[in-house]
Design an enzyme around this catalytic site. Structure first.
Site, PDB file in Angstrom:
ATOM      1  N   SER A  17       1.370   6.841   2.509  1.00  0.00           N
ATOM      2  CA  SER A  17       2.266   7.537   3.499  1.00  0.00           C
ATOM      3  C   SER A  17       3.005   7.925   2.294  1.00  0.00           C
ATOM      4  O   SER A  17       4.335   7.093   1.933  1.00  0.00           O
ATOM      5  CB  SER A  17       2.361   7.017   4.518  1.00  0.00           C
ATOM      6  OG  SER A  17       2.060   6.201   4.834  1.00  0.00           O
TER       7      SER A  17
ATOM      8  N   GLN B 271       0.720  -1.287   0.244  1.00  0.00           N
ATOM      9  CA  GLN B 271      -0.574  -0.513   0.224  1.00  0.00           C
ATOM     10  C   GLN B 271       1.308   0.867  -0.036  1.00  0.00           C
ATOM     11  O   GLN B 271       1.633   2.006   0.719  1.00  0.00           O
ATOM     12  CB  GLN B 271      -1.177  -0.203   1.510  1.00  0.00           C
ATOM     13  CG  GLN B 271      -1.519   1.499   1.530  1.00  0.00           C
ATOM     14  CD  GLN B 271      -2.950   0.861   2.663  1.00  0.00           C
ATOM     15  OE1 GLN B 271      -2.667   0.022   2.994  1.00  0.00           O
ATOM     16  NE2 GLN B 271      -2.752   1.685   3.174  1.00  0.00           N
ATOM     17  N   GLY B 272       0.718   2.186  -1.415  1.00  0.00           N
ATOM     18  CA  GLY B 272       1.758   3.126  -0.689  1.00  0.00           C
ATOM     19  C   GLY B 272       0.831   3.908  -0.526  1.00  0.00           C
ATOM     20  O   GLY B 272       0.361   5.142  -2.216  1.00  0.00           O
TER      21      GLY B 272
ATOM     22  N   SER C 246       4.924  -1.475   3.762  1.00  0.00           N
ATOM     23  CA  SER C 246       4.935  -2.320   4.530  1.00  0.00           C
ATOM     24  C   SER C 246       5.066  -3.303   3.167  1.00  0.00           C
ATOM     25  O   SER C 246       4.326  -3.546   2.439  1.00  0.00           O
ATOM     26  CB  SER C 246       3.957  -3.195   5.381  1.00  0.00           C
ATOM     27  OG  SER C 246       4.099  -1.553   6.657  1.00  0.00           O
TER      28      SER C 246
ATOM     29  N   GLU D 291      -9.029  -1.800   7.100  1.00  0.00           N
ATOM     30  CA  GLU D 291      -8.083  -1.087   7.331  1.00  0.00           C
ATOM     31  C   GLU D 291      -8.309  -1.386   9.199  1.00  0.00           C
ATOM     32  O   GLU D 291      -8.087  -2.285   9.763  1.00  0.00           O
ATOM     33  CB  GLU D 291      -6.846  -0.938   7.366  1.00  0.00           C
ATOM     34  CG  GLU D 291      -5.919  -0.708   7.855  1.00  0.00           C
ATOM     35  CD  GLU D 291      -4.644   0.078   6.734  1.00  0.00           C
ATOM     36  OE1 GLU D 291      -4.815   1.121   6.503  1.00  0.00           O
ATOM     37  OE2 GLU D 291      -3.319  -0.255   7.408  1.00  0.00           O
TER      38      GLU D 291
HETATM   39  C1  LIG Z   1       3.593  -0.539  11.817  1.00  0.00           C
HETATM   40  C2  LIG Z   1       3.321   0.097   9.997  1.00  0.00           C
HETATM   41  C3  LIG Z   1       3.060   0.227   8.928  1.00  0.00           C
HETATM   42  C4  LIG Z   1       3.102   0.992   8.382  1.00  0.00           C
HETATM   43  N1  LIG Z   1       2.536   0.438   7.184  1.00  0.00           N
HETATM   44  C5  LIG Z   1       1.919   1.016   6.065  1.00  0.00           C
HETATM   45  C6  LIG Z   1       1.840   0.806   4.003  1.00  0.00           C
HETATM   46  O1  LIG Z   1       2.211  -0.334   4.131  1.00  0.00           O
HETATM   47  N2  LIG Z   1       1.570   1.806   3.728  1.00  0.00           N
HETATM   48  C7  LIG Z   1       0.902   3.409   3.697  1.00  0.00           C
HETATM   49  O2  LIG Z   1       0.861   3.893   2.899  1.00  0.00           O
HETATM   50  N3  LIG Z   1       1.954   3.664   5.073  1.00  0.00           N
HETATM   51  C8  LIG Z   1       2.030   3.586   5.829  1.00  0.00           C
HETATM   52  N4  LIG Z   1       2.571   3.531   7.476  1.00  0.00           N
HETATM   53  C9  LIG Z   1       2.413   4.841   7.627  1.00  0.00           C
HETATM   54  C10 LIG Z   1       1.147   5.596   8.376  1.00  0.00           C
HETATM   55  O3  LIG Z   1       0.371   4.570   7.904  1.00  0.00           O
HETATM   56  C11 LIG Z   1       1.803   6.564   8.976  1.00  0.00           C
HETATM   57  O4  LIG Z   1       3.111   6.257  10.131  1.00  0.00           O
HETATM   58  C12 LIG Z   1       0.520   7.140   9.677  1.00  0.00           C
HETATM   59  O5  LIG Z   1      -0.772   8.028   8.727  1.00  0.00           O
HETATM   60  C13 LIG Z   1       0.850   8.294  10.716  1.00  0.00           C
HETATM   61  O6  LIG Z   1       1.797   9.500   9.781  1.00  0.00           O
HETATM   62  P1  LIG Z   1       3.863   9.830  10.271  1.00  0.00           P
HETATM   63  O7  LIG Z   1       4.360   8.979  10.335  1.00  0.00           O
HETATM   64  O8  LIG Z   1       3.695  10.910   8.949  1.00  0.00           O
HETATM   65  O9  LIG Z   1       3.019  11.219  11.083  1.00  0.00           O
HETATM   66  P2  LIG Z   1       3.054  12.656  11.163  1.00  0.00           P
HETATM   67  O10 LIG Z   1       1.616  12.951  10.359  1.00  0.00           O
HETATM   68  O11 LIG Z   1       3.924  12.639  10.742  1.00  0.00           O
HETATM   69  O12 LIG Z   1       2.100  12.719  12.825  1.00  0.00           O
HETATM   70  C14 LIG Z   1       2.926  12.606  14.095  1.00  0.00           C
HETATM   71  C15 LIG Z   1       2.780  13.061  15.335  1.00  0.00           C
HETATM   72  O13 LIG Z   1       1.606  14.423  14.980  1.00  0.00           O
HETATM   73  C16 LIG Z   1       0.337  13.918  15.136  1.00  0.00           C
HETATM   74  N5  LIG Z   1      -1.043  14.539  14.572  1.00  0.00           N
HETATM   75  C17 LIG Z   1      -0.678  15.547  13.197  1.00  0.00           C
HETATM   76  N6  LIG Z   1      -1.688  15.432  12.459  1.00  0.00           N
HETATM   77  C18 LIG Z   1      -2.574  15.916  13.927  1.00  0.00           C
HETATM   78  C19 LIG Z   1      -3.893  16.385  13.533  1.00  0.00           C
HETATM   79  N7  LIG Z   1      -4.356  17.133  12.757  1.00  0.00           N
HETATM   80  N8  LIG Z   1      -4.333  16.435  15.071  1.00  0.00           N
HETATM   81  C20 LIG Z   1      -3.638  16.118  15.847  1.00  0.00           C
HETATM   82  N9  LIG Z   1      -2.585  15.432  16.254  1.00  0.00           N
HETATM   83  C21 LIG Z   1      -2.038  14.838  14.300  1.00  0.00           C
HETATM   84  C22 LIG Z   1       0.486  12.127  15.268  1.00  0.00           C
HETATM   85  O14 LIG Z   1      -0.541  11.828  15.608  1.00  0.00           O
HETATM   86  C23 LIG Z   1       1.884  11.929  15.672  1.00  0.00           C
HETATM   87  O15 LIG Z   1       1.613  11.549  16.923  1.00  0.00           O
HETATM   88  C24 LIG Z   1       2.940   2.432   8.256  1.00  0.00           C
HETATM   89  C25 LIG Z   1       3.168   2.726   9.635  1.00  0.00           C
HETATM   90  C26 LIG Z   1       3.377   1.619  10.622  1.00  0.00           C
HETATM   91  C27 LIG Z   1       3.453   2.040  12.181  1.00  0.00           C
END
Ligand SMILES: Cc1cc2nc3c(=O)[nH]c(=O)nc-3n(C[C@H](O)[C@H](O)[C@H](O)COP(=O)(O)OP(=O)(O)OC[C@H]3O[C@@H](n4cnc5c(N)ncnc54)[C@H](O)[C@@H]3O)c2cc1C
Length: 383
Positions: free
Chosen positions: A129, A126-127, A163, A246
Site C-alpha cells: 500500500s 509487506q510493502g 505492518s 491472506e
Molecule cells: C491493520 C492493518 C494492517 C495493514 N497492513 C498492511 C501491510 O502490512 N502492508 C500493506 O501494504 N498494507 C497494509 N494495510 C493497508 C491496507 O491494505 C489498506 O488500508 C487497504 O487496502 C485500503 O486502502 P486505503 O487505506 O488506501 O483506503 P482507500 O483505498 O483510500 O479507500 C478509502 C475508502 O474508499 C473505498 N473505496 C476505494 N475504492 C473503491 C472502489 N473502487 N469501490 C468501492 N469503494 C471503494 C474503500 O473501500 C474505503 O472505504 C493494512 C491495513 C490495516 C488496517
C-alpha cells in the site's frame, strides 16, 4: 466446547491425530509466553514464533528443503486449530508471504530466504500500500529504475501501513518498473533488505496503543537484479497470490478462539437469561450462525487445498464472512459481558478494537464485493 475441543476435527486420519497429541504434549512442556509489561506486540509475537519453530510447529505444509515439514494444508490447519483452542497467539502470519515466495522466487532464492523466514531469523513485512494506492493498488507510484548497465535498480517512493516494518529484516516490496506499460503488467516485486541505505521506517501509533503501522520511505535505494522476485512485470500476479492467501479462511486458530468466546456468551445467557434484553439473545444467535458458516467454509477450503487447488478470488467471500463474524462477535461480547472491557488489561476490548480493522486490512469490504461481482458473478460495472 472445552479447552480441548477444536472445530475442525475432520474425523482426523491417524497421523493427524498423532500430530494433535504431540502438539498438546509439547504445549504442556512449553508454556505459552506471557506478554511482558510494555513489550511491543511484534516482539512478543516474535518470541512466540521462535518458540513454536523450535518445536517444529511452523511451516508444516512447506517442503522440507525450504525449512518446513513437507506435510499438508490439513496438518497446518490442525496446528492452527489446536493453538487457538488453548488461546495461544496464532501461528506466525507469514503463510501468505511464504506462498508468494514459493511460487515466484528462483530456486536459489527459495533455499536462501524461506528457511530463515520460517525460523524467524528474518522477519518480513509487506510493502504494497501507498498513500495514494491502497484499494487502487495498481495505481502505485513507487518506481524502480533499472540502471543503464542493467545490473541493479534505484527505487524511489513511499509505502504506508507497512505492518511491523520497524521490526522487520526484509520487505516484500512492489514497485513500478515501466511507467509507459499498462498498470497491471508494469509492477515488479523485490525482496528488499530493510537495512539498505536510503530506507527510512517511521512507525505510527494506532488507537489500540500498538505501533503496528509504519511509513516506509525509499530514497534512491539500490536493489540488485537478483533481489527481484520473479520477472519484471510479475508483481501484480504475485500481489494477487499473496492477498488471496491472506484472505483465505484457513487460518483456523481464530475460529477456535471465536468458539471459546461464543461459549462464554452462551453461558452468560443461560445464567442471566431474565436480566438480558431479547435483542442480545438474538445477537448471540446470529454469532452462532456466523461461526457455523465459517467452520463449514474453512472445511471446504481445506478440502480444496488438499485437492491441489490454489487460493483464488473466492477468498474474497471468506474475507467478508470472517470480517462480519469477527466484528459482530466482539460487539456482542462487549454488550453481553461488559466487565470484559477491563479484565486482563482490557484484552477483549483490544480485540474488539482490532476487529474494526478487519474490514480494511487485506483489502476493504467494498473491494471484496467488487471482486465477487466481477470475478465470481461476472457482472459488468454497468449492471
Ligand atoms: C491493520 C492493518 C494492517 C495493514 N497492513 C498492511 C501491510 O502490512 N502492508 C500493506 O501494504 N498494507 C497494509 N494495510 C493497508 C491496507 O491494505 C489498506 O488500508 C487497504 O487496502 C485500503 O486502502 P486505503 O487505506 O488506501 O483506503 P482507500 O483505498 O483510500 O479507500 C478509502 C475508502 O474508499 C473505498 N473505496 C476505494 N475504492 C473503491 C472502489 N473502487 N469501490 C468501492 N469503494 C471503494 C474503500 O473501500 C474505503 O472505504 C493494512 C491495513 C490495516 C488496517
Amino acid at each position: 466446547m472445552t479447552d480441548h475441543d477444536v472445530p475442525l476435527d475432520f474425523g482426523d486420519p491417524a497421523d493427524l491425530d498423532t500430530l494433535r497429541r504431540e502438539l498438546r504434549a509439547w504445549l504442556a512442556e512449553h508454556p505459552l509466553p506471557r506478554r511482558r509489561h510494555g513489550e511491543p506486540m511484534a516482539e512478543f509475537l516474535h518470541r512466540w514464533h521462535r518458540q513454536l519453530h523450535s518445536g517444529g510447529w511452523v511451516g508444516l505444509d512447506v517442503p522440507e528443503r525450504y525449512g518446513g515439514r513437507g506435510l499438508t494444508a490439513l496438518h497446518q490447519v490442525a496446528v492452527s486449530d489446536e493453538l487457538g483452542a488453548c488461546r495461544a497467539p496464532g501461528v506466525p502470519r507469514i503463510g501468505y508471504l511464504a506462498h508468494a515466495l514459493l511460487e515466484f522466487c528462483s530456486e536459489e532464492q527459495r533455499a536462501r530466504l524461506l528457511p530463515r523466514m520460517l525460523s524467524g531469523d528474518d522477519v518480513w513485512c509487506q510493502g504494497f500500500s501507498e498513500p495514494g494506492a491502497g484499494s487502487d493498488l495498481a495505481g502505485m507510484s513507487t518506481y524502480a529504475r533499472r540502471s543503464a548497465d542493467g545490473g541493479h535498480y534505484l527505487v524511489n517512493g513511499q509505502k504506508l501501513w507497512t505492518s511491523y516494518a520497524q521490526y522487520s529484516d526484509y520487505c516484500l516490496l512492489l514497485a513500478r518498473t515501466d511507467r509507459a506499460a499498462p498498470a497491471h503488467s508494469s509492477i515488479t516485486a523485490f525482496a528488499l533488505p530493510l537495512n539498505r541505505a536510503g530506507v527510512t521506517v517511521r512507525p505510527l501509533r494506532a488507537a489500540n496503543g500498538d505501533d503496528e503501522f509504519c511509513e516506509l520511505f525509499l530514497d534512491d535505494v539500490r536493489v540488485a537484479v537478483d533481489e527481484r522476485v520473479g520477472a519484471e512485470g510479475d508483481g501484480w500476479p504475485l500481489a494477487m497470490t499473496t492477498v488471496n492467501y491472506e484472505r483465505n479462511a484457513l487460518d483456523t486458530g481464530h475460529l477456535s478462539k471465536y468458539g471459546l468466546l461464543l461459549e462464554r456468551l452462551r453461558r452468560q445467557l443461560r445464567e442471566h437469561r431474565g436480566a438480558l434484553p431479547d435483542g442480545l439473545v438474538s445477537a448471540v444467535g446470529r454469532c452462532v450462525v456466523d461461526y457455523q458458516v465459517l467452520v463449514a467454509h474453512a472445511r471446504r477450503r481445506t478440502a480444496e487445498r488438499l485437492a491441489g487447488r490454489a487460493a483464488g478470488p473466492e477468498s474474497s467471500v471468506d474475507k467478508l464472512l470472517m470480517t462480519r463474524a469477527e466484528q459482530r462477535l466482539y460487539e456482542t461480547a462487549l454488550a453481553v459481558l461488559p466487565e470484559e472491557l477491563h479484565r486482563d488489561g482490557g484484552a477483549v476490548y483490544g480485540e474488539y478494537l482490532y476487529s474494526r480493522a478487519a474490514s480494511v486490512y487485506g483489502g476493504t469490504s467494498q473491494i471484496q464485493r467488487n471482486i465477487i461481482a466481477k470475478r465470481l458473478l461476472h457482472l459488468s460495472s454497468a449492471s
